[in-house]
Design an enzyme around this catalytic site. Structure first.
Site, PDB file in Angstrom:
ATOM      1  N   ARG A 227       5.589  -0.241   1.664  1.00 41.17           N
ATOM      2  CA  ARG A 227       4.204  -0.554   1.342  1.00 41.17           C
ATOM      3  C   ARG A 227       3.248   0.040   2.372  1.00 41.17           C
ATOM      4  O   ARG A 227       3.613   0.268   3.524  1.00 41.17           O
ATOM      5  CB  ARG A 227       4.022  -2.072   1.273  1.00 41.17           C
ATOM      6  CG  ARG A 227       4.758  -2.685   0.105  1.00 41.17           C
ATOM      7  CD  ARG A 227       4.568  -4.180   0.017  1.00 41.17           C
ATOM      8  NE  ARG A 227       5.032  -4.684  -1.273  1.00 41.17           N
ATOM      9  CZ  ARG A 227       5.008  -5.955  -1.630  1.00 41.17           C
ATOM     10  NH1 ARG A 227       4.536  -6.876  -0.788  1.00 41.17           N
ATOM     11  NH2 ARG A 227       5.436  -6.324  -2.817  1.00 41.17           N
ATOM     12  N   HIS A 228       2.011   0.251   1.922  1.00 37.02           N
ATOM     13  CA  HIS A 228       0.954   0.766   2.783  1.00 37.02           C
ATOM     14  C   HIS A 228       0.082  -0.402   3.221  1.00 37.02           C
ATOM     15  O   HIS A 228      -0.235  -1.278   2.409  1.00 37.02           O
ATOM     16  CB  HIS A 228       0.112   1.790   2.009  1.00 37.02           C
ATOM     17  CG  HIS A 228      -0.794   2.604   2.873  1.00 37.02           C
ATOM     18  ND1 HIS A 228      -1.938   2.098   3.450  1.00 37.02           N
ATOM     19  CD2 HIS A 228      -0.734   3.910   3.249  1.00 37.02           C
ATOM     20  CE1 HIS A 228      -2.548   3.045   4.146  1.00 37.02           C
ATOM     21  NE2 HIS A 228      -1.826   4.157   4.038  1.00 37.02           N
ATOM     22  N   PRO A 229      -0.325  -0.445   4.484  1.00 34.11           N
ATOM     23  CA  PRO A 229      -1.109  -1.598   4.938  1.00 34.11           C
ATOM     24  C   PRO A 229      -2.507  -1.674   4.344  1.00 34.11           C
ATOM     25  O   PRO A 229      -3.113  -2.748   4.330  1.00 34.11           O
ATOM     26  CB  PRO A 229      -1.176  -1.405   6.459  1.00 34.11           C
ATOM     27  CG  PRO A 229      -0.988   0.062   6.664  1.00 34.11           C
ATOM     28  CD  PRO A 229      -0.033   0.488   5.584  1.00 34.11           C
ATOM     29  N   ARG A 282      -1.569  -8.255  -3.595  1.00 29.31           N
ATOM     30  CA  ARG A 282      -0.504  -7.281  -3.819  1.00 29.31           C
ATOM     31  C   ARG A 282       0.674  -7.886  -4.600  1.00 29.31           C
ATOM     32  O   ARG A 282       1.225  -7.243  -5.491  1.00 29.31           O
ATOM     33  CB  ARG A 282      -0.012  -6.726  -2.491  1.00 29.31           C
ATOM     34  CG  ARG A 282       0.945  -5.540  -2.641  1.00 29.31           C
ATOM     35  CD  ARG A 282       1.634  -5.201  -1.331  1.00 29.31           C
ATOM     36  NE  ARG A 282       0.715  -4.904  -0.278  1.00 29.31           N
ATOM     37  CZ  ARG A 282       0.289  -3.671   0.037  1.00 29.31           C
ATOM     38  NH1 ARG A 282       0.692  -2.639  -0.685  1.00 29.31           N
ATOM     39  NH2 ARG A 282      -0.536  -3.472   1.038  1.00 29.31           N
TER      40      ARG A 282
END
Length: 384
Positions: A227-229, A282
């Protein structure tokens, strides 16, 4: 697809003395060789560069590790504890446009000050692990102490290294950039330069948004798996048979994604109205997308999403990645002797990078190099 023009290679006429070993230095000098420079690799007698024995796997004449970093170079073996060999090494440095080293050379009179005294216009590049701190440094260690492992891996798992020596690669790129910038400056001023790069600084520079996020908030980033922050969805999502990587960089792309997976209402959900909202929500977003993606295998979704203008693709192994690049017309391989390697990645409209030649055997060019240093021979590019 044309890879290059018909003119001379960009660095034709330059001579590089390569006193480096392992990865960062040899990758930088191989890049210079690919671009047309004549590169003379100086190695330890008997054993040569450490990576010659870093196998399996093995290449045609040594380890595939060594062969992937040292094409297009000459080789001479010199013992720096021997006065005659030290003099030969200094003569080489005196003739070179560029010197690259990642060794402790001061004790042998081959440091920047000593070389610049006999070659004032030299571009001398020093590669270290930690700059002025005289500490041993390998890629894996720097990944650990430099923060990269702290953000690599699953959130509930152990810190992990990246699957390739990424810090060495970043450092090699920085060294090459520094050398090229110094060469340009020399054409303007006539002055040499001491280019200094280190693994830790190159890694910190490569942390980009993760480092700037820490500096903005004081909170150290943590492991998030794929995942991307700061972006969602920007991760792997489960399909009927496995994962697909999906990268949505803006709201328009997200709207197209929702339509392509057959769930257009997701784009109208207030929880997913914009990127900050999607990051905040998310978990339900991923659950909804994976429910839709379960209807087909990842390869089918790759076809559909790509057709819709979404950056998406199945997770490939290296062999599949090479085949994928070939299917896109990128011509990813180059013939080096009787083997294949990944080609030089830069294309030119007018210049033509040098045709790569096989990595040299240890001390293969001793006689030729000594004759060149004495003025009795020229030093053309190595021949296949």
């Amino acid at each position: 697809m044309s890879l290059s023009g018909t003119g001379p290679a960009p660095l034709s006429g330059l001579v590089v003395a390569d006193f480096s070993r392992v990865l960062a230095g040899p990758l930088a000098t191989m890049t210079l060789a690919d671009l047309g420079a004549v590169v003379v690799k100086v190695e330890r007698p008997g054993t040569g560069d450490d990576t010659r024995t870093w196998g399996p796997p093995w290449g045609a004449a040594s380890s595939s590790y060594f062969e992937g970093l040292n094409r297009g170079k000459y080789s001479i073996a010199l013992d720096f504890t021997d006065p005659a060999d030290r003099e030969t090494a200094l003569s080489l440095a005196a003739r070179a446009d560029v010197v690259v080293q990642n060794l402790r050379l001061a004790a042998f009179g081959l440091d920047h000050e000593s070389v610049a005294a006999v070659n004032p216009s030299v571009i001398y590049c020093s590669i270290t692990g930690f700059g002025p701190a005289d500490l041993p440094g390998y890629d894996f260690l720097v990944q650990a102490v430099g923060g990269l492992m702290s953000i690599t891996g699953q959130a509930d798992g152990d810190p992990l290294k990246v699957g390739v020596a990424l810090v060495d690669v970043l450092t090699a790129k920085d060294a090459t950039i520094g050398i090229l910038a110094a060469l340009h400056r020399r054409t303007v001023t006539g002055q040499g330069e001491h280019v200094q790069v280190d693994l830790l600084s190159s890694l910190l520079g490569g942390l980009v948004n993760q480092a700037s996020g820490y500096l903005a908030t004081g909170a150290a980033p943590t492991r998030m798996g794929n995942r991307h922050p700061s972006i969602a969805p920007y991760e792997t999502l489960r399909c009927a048979d496995g994962p697909i990587a999906v990268a949505c960089g803006n709201d328009r792309q997200f709207t197209r994604l929702c339509a392509a997976v057959g769930a257009p209402s997701l784009a109208e959900d207030p929880r997913f109205a914009d990127n900050p909202s999607r990051v905040a929500h998310r978990e339900p977003l991923v659950a909804a997308l994976e429910e839709a993606l379960a209807a087909a295998p990842a390869a089918e979704w790759e076809r559909r999403l790509t057709a819709a203008g979404i950056a998406a693709g199945v997770v490939r192994d290296i062999g599949q990645a090479i085949d994928h690049a070939r299917s896109l017309g990128l011509d990813p391989l180059t013939k080096v002797g009787e083997t294949q390697q990944i080609r030089h990645p830069i294309r030119y409209a007018y210049a033509r990078p040098k045709t790569p030649t096989p990595p040299p055997a240890l001390n293969e060019h001793d006689t030729l190099i000594r004759s060149w240093l004495s003025g009795a021979a020229t030093l053309p590019h190595p021949s296949p």
